[in-house]
Design an enzyme around this catalytic site. Structure first.
Site, mmCIF file in Angstrom:
data_model
loop_
_atom_site.group_PDB
_atom_site.id
_atom_site.type_symbol
_atom_site.label_atom_id
_atom_site.label_comp_id
_atom_site.label_asym_id
_atom_site.label_seq_id
_atom_site.Cartn_x
_atom_site.Cartn_y
_atom_site.Cartn_z
ATOM 1 N N GLU A 297 10.902 1.529 -0.499
ATOM 2 C CA GLU A 297 11.070 0.250 -1.221
ATOM 3 C C GLU A 297 12.507 -0.243 -1.300
ATOM 4 O OE1 GLU A 297 9.237 2.827 -2.333
ATOM 5 O OE2 GLU A 297 7.224 1.978 -2.014
ATOM 6 N N ARG B 169 -2.984 1.049 5.113
ATOM 7 C CA ARG B 169 -2.425 1.878 6.199
ATOM 8 C C ARG B 169 -3.244 1.763 7.476
ATOM 9 N NH1 ARG B 169 0.430 7.034 3.290
ATOM 10 N NH2 ARG B 169 0.156 6.352 1.157
ATOM 11 N N GLU C 47 -5.644 2.481 0.011
ATOM 12 C CA GLU C 47 -4.765 3.168 0.967
ATOM 13 C C GLU C 47 -5.266 2.992 2.398
ATOM 14 O OE1 GLU C 47 -1.925 4.374 0.309
ATOM 15 O OE2 GLU C 47 -1.905 4.903 -1.815
ATOM 16 N N ASP D 221 2.379 -3.303 -8.626
ATOM 17 C CA ASP D 221 3.294 -3.820 -7.594
ATOM 18 C C ASP D 221 2.725 -4.770 -6.536
ATOM 19 O OD1 ASP D 221 1.925 -1.635 -6.529
ATOM 20 O OD2 ASP D 221 3.687 -0.450 -6.056
HETATM 21 C C1 DMJ Z 1 3.288 2.540 0.443
HETATM 22 O O1 DMJ Z 1 2.108 3.161 0.836
HETATM 23 C C2 DMJ Z 1 3.052 1.102 0.150
HETATM 24 O O2 DMJ Z 1 4.270 0.438 0.194
HETATM 25 C C3 DMJ Z 1 2.400 0.857 -1.179
HETATM 26 O O3 DMJ Z 1 2.304 -0.499 -1.516
HETATM 27 C C4 DMJ Z 1 3.066 1.603 -2.292
HETATM 28 N N1 DMJ Z 1 4.021 2.527 -1.885
HETATM 29 C C5 DMJ Z 1 3.894 3.308 -0.702
HETATM 30 C C6 DMJ Z 1 5.224 3.891 -0.281
HETATM 31 O O4 DMJ Z 1 6.063 4.215 -1.300
#
Ligand code: DMJ
Length: 598
Positions: free
Chosen positions: A490, A227, A223, A356
């Site tokens: 998404e 971010r 994260e 994902d």
């Molecule tokens: C985001 O922090 C990023 O897109 C991450 O890859 C997974 N999903 C969250 C938002 O839904």
């Protein structure tokens, strides 16, 4: 066109907006907006008025106005001559016929009046200077972002996120126990792209004065990478301000101890002060998570590029090499890998949560390398072929969905997170094996359609966290715990990619629907909040304004209604948190002028 006036900050000036192709090495060249763009702006102004309101209008009366405009344009109108030309279609007689004609007449008059009014407004608009028109459009397009940011600024400043109803700061364990201003860092590039430069400078100042990574705090490596490092790097590339690069590198250094495991697969969490790492207690057999350790590549390659230090590049290439060597059941990557033993945990595979962005980063590693990283492209192609074979199915009602593989069994459930894959398939279409570009574009469109259905089948027109395909149940959440919407991006992300590649107006229409629904049900006076049940017409709020709402959801919406020359996809690659990073031209193997690095 001149760039907006920029006030000095800390004795420096923020360089002009640079949102087209990036310039190297310091990315400070001014991008002159082309005449084409100006014409587009004027056209946008006209469309704005035709629709009644352009974007993100706060008060409900304006929404109604737009709704009318949208109906007028999108719903086929009764043609006065149609009955005569198509006997059998409008064979209505007697009093009904009279009433019908009156209704037609009323509708025609309304359309005429609306169009005349829109034309008048457009004429007025065109009397204004380009600058004035541009500023007006910007103000409309920025409104949601302003509301989210301003409230965070007032009530949550410096905290990681905002509680928009309690009007105070909020955080979760992914950010550790410190106030690291996650929303500020995540939102920076969105502010910059939208031209909200006062706000951008405000965020920059907070970062300069307060952002400190020497804290005794245990954070999520993934994260914080997507971010913070992603956000800081993007802010650096867009603005050229050194401080963002410095902070990104400082943070990356603090993450490096997480890689000190017997295999080099990093721990999920690391204490920024002590460097001690560990994994989530809930993960299968002490495993690290594929979507976490597999979503570092873009940022880490950029860190090596910018610093000339190969350490970051080596860490992520080591992960890749290790994964390449491993057996994969049915060609699928399981979500769990034990960093001590190097063995897979449970055989669960997902294109949604836990899997994902690993697939996303294989594709984007290739794109980011100017399509020279063939190894990454091969891994992506192999993985997608296995996913298509085992996980992607059609429902009885004809909806294409991506299920979850659990120990040899396909669970017919798709998460909101997996909806990003529509955009990924479209983005990966060009360059696909055996020239299957058309196929992947179509697959992306089918996923977009399914995800739109998951929104459309709810009371709020917002999608649930996860939805099932089970007998008569199609694209609908069944369990109460899966009915929430937490401002996730998404689906809108996929609309944007599909829009860029097809220019099919349905994607803007769907994006607009989502924007209206967010405005109607998630907007509260203190910001934006998630909702607990998208099937209940009287929503209960969760009282969290997620940082990714500003980083991703609002950015993708903004881009969806902007021209293709804003951050062109052949020059910029978006990290998984929607932070754009430039394509690196590394074919001559130089990172910051150091040929030894690669
Ligand atoms: C985001 O922090 C990023 O897109 C991450 O890859 C997974 N999903 C969250 C938002 O839904």
């Amino acid at each position: 066109m001149t760039t907006p006036a920029l006030l000095p900050l800390s004795g420096r000036r923020i360089p002009p907006l640079n949102l087209g192709p990036p310039s190297f090495p310091h990315h400070r060249a001014t991008l002159r907006l082309s005449e084409k763009f100006i014409l587009l702006l004027i056209l946008s102004a006209f469309i704005t008025l035709c629709f009644g309101a352009f974007f993100f209008l706060p008060d409900s009366s304006k929404h109604k106005r737009f709704d009318l405009g949208l109906e007028d344009v999108l719903i086929p109108h009764v043609d006065a001559n149609r009955g005569a030309k198509n006997p059998g279609v409008f064979l209505i007689h007697g009093p009904d016929e009279h009433r019908h004609r009156e209704e037609e007449e009323r509708l025609r008059n309304k359309i005429r009046a609306d169009h005349e009014k829109a034309l008048e407004e457009a004429k007025e608009k065109l009397k204004k200077s380009r600058e004035e028109i541009r500023a007006e459009i910007q103000t409309e397009k920025n409104k949601m972002m302003k509301h989210a940011w301003d409230n965070y600024r007032i009530y949550g400043w410096g905290h990681n996120e905002l509680r928009p109803i309690a009007r105070k700061g909020h955080s979760t364990n992914i950010f550790g126990s410190s106030q690291m201003g996650a929303t500020i860092v995540d939102a920076l590039d969105t502010l910059y792209i939208m031209g909200l430069l006062d706000e951008f400078r405000d965020g920059q100042k907070w970062i300069e004065d307060n952002l400190d990574f020497s804290v005794n705090s245990e954070v999520s490596v993934f994260e914080v990478n997507i971010r913070f490092i992603g956000g800081l790097l993007s802010a650096y590339y867009l603005s050229g301000e050194e401080i963002f690069k410095i902070k990104a590198v400082q943070l990356a250094e603090k993450l490096l101890p997480a890689f000190n495991t017997p295999t080099g697969i990093p721990w999920a969490m690391v204490n920024l002060k002590s460097g001690v790492g560990r994994n989530w207690g809930w993960a299968s057999a002490g495993s690290s998570i594929l979507a976490e350790f597999g979503t570092l590549h873009m940022e880490f390659v950029h860190l090596s590029y910018l610093t000339g230090d190969p350490v970051y590049y080596k860490k992520v290439m080591h992960i890749r090499k290790l994964l390449q060597k491993m057996d994969r059941p049915n060609g699928l990557y399981p979500n769990y890998l034990n960093p001590r033993t190097g063995r897979w945990g449970q055989y669960h595979t997902s294109v949604g949560g836990l899997g994902d962005s690993f697939y996303e980063y294989l594709l984007k590693a290739w794109l980011m390398s100017d399509k020279t990283d063939h190894e990454a492209r091969k891994m992506y192609d192999d993985a997608i072929e296995a996913i298509e074979k085992h996980l992607i199915k059609k429902s009885r009602g004809g909806l294409t969905f991506i299920g979850e593989w659990k120990n040899g069994h396909l669970e017919k459930k798709m998460g909101h997170l997996a909806c990003f894959a529509g955009g990924m398939f479209a983005l990966g279409a060009d360059g696909s094996r055996m020239d299957k570009a058309g196929h992947y574009l179509e697959l992306g469109a089918e996923i977009a359609h399914t995800c739109h259905e998951s929104y459309d089948r709810t009371a709020l027109k917002l999608g649930p966290e996860s939805f099932k395909f089970d007998g008569a149940v199609e694209a609908v959440a069944v369990r109460q715990a899966e009915k929430y919407y937490i401002l996730r991006p998404e689906v809108i992300e996929t609309y944007w990619y599909l829009w860029r590649f097809t220019h099919d107006p349905r994607y803007r229409r769907w994006g607009w629907e989502a924007a209206l629904a967010i405005e109607k049900y998630c907007r509260v006076s203190g910001g934006f909040s998630g909702v607990k049940d998208v099937y209940s017409s009287t929503p209960t709020h969760d009282d969290v304004q997620q940082s990714f709402f500003l980083a991703e959801t609002l950015k993708y919406l903004y881009l969806l209604f902007s021209g293709d020359d804003l951050l062109p996809l052949d020059h910029w690659v978006f990290n998984t948190e929607a932070h754009p990073l430039p394509v690196l031209h590394l074919s001559n193997a130089t990172l910051s002028g150091n040929p030894a690095v690669l």
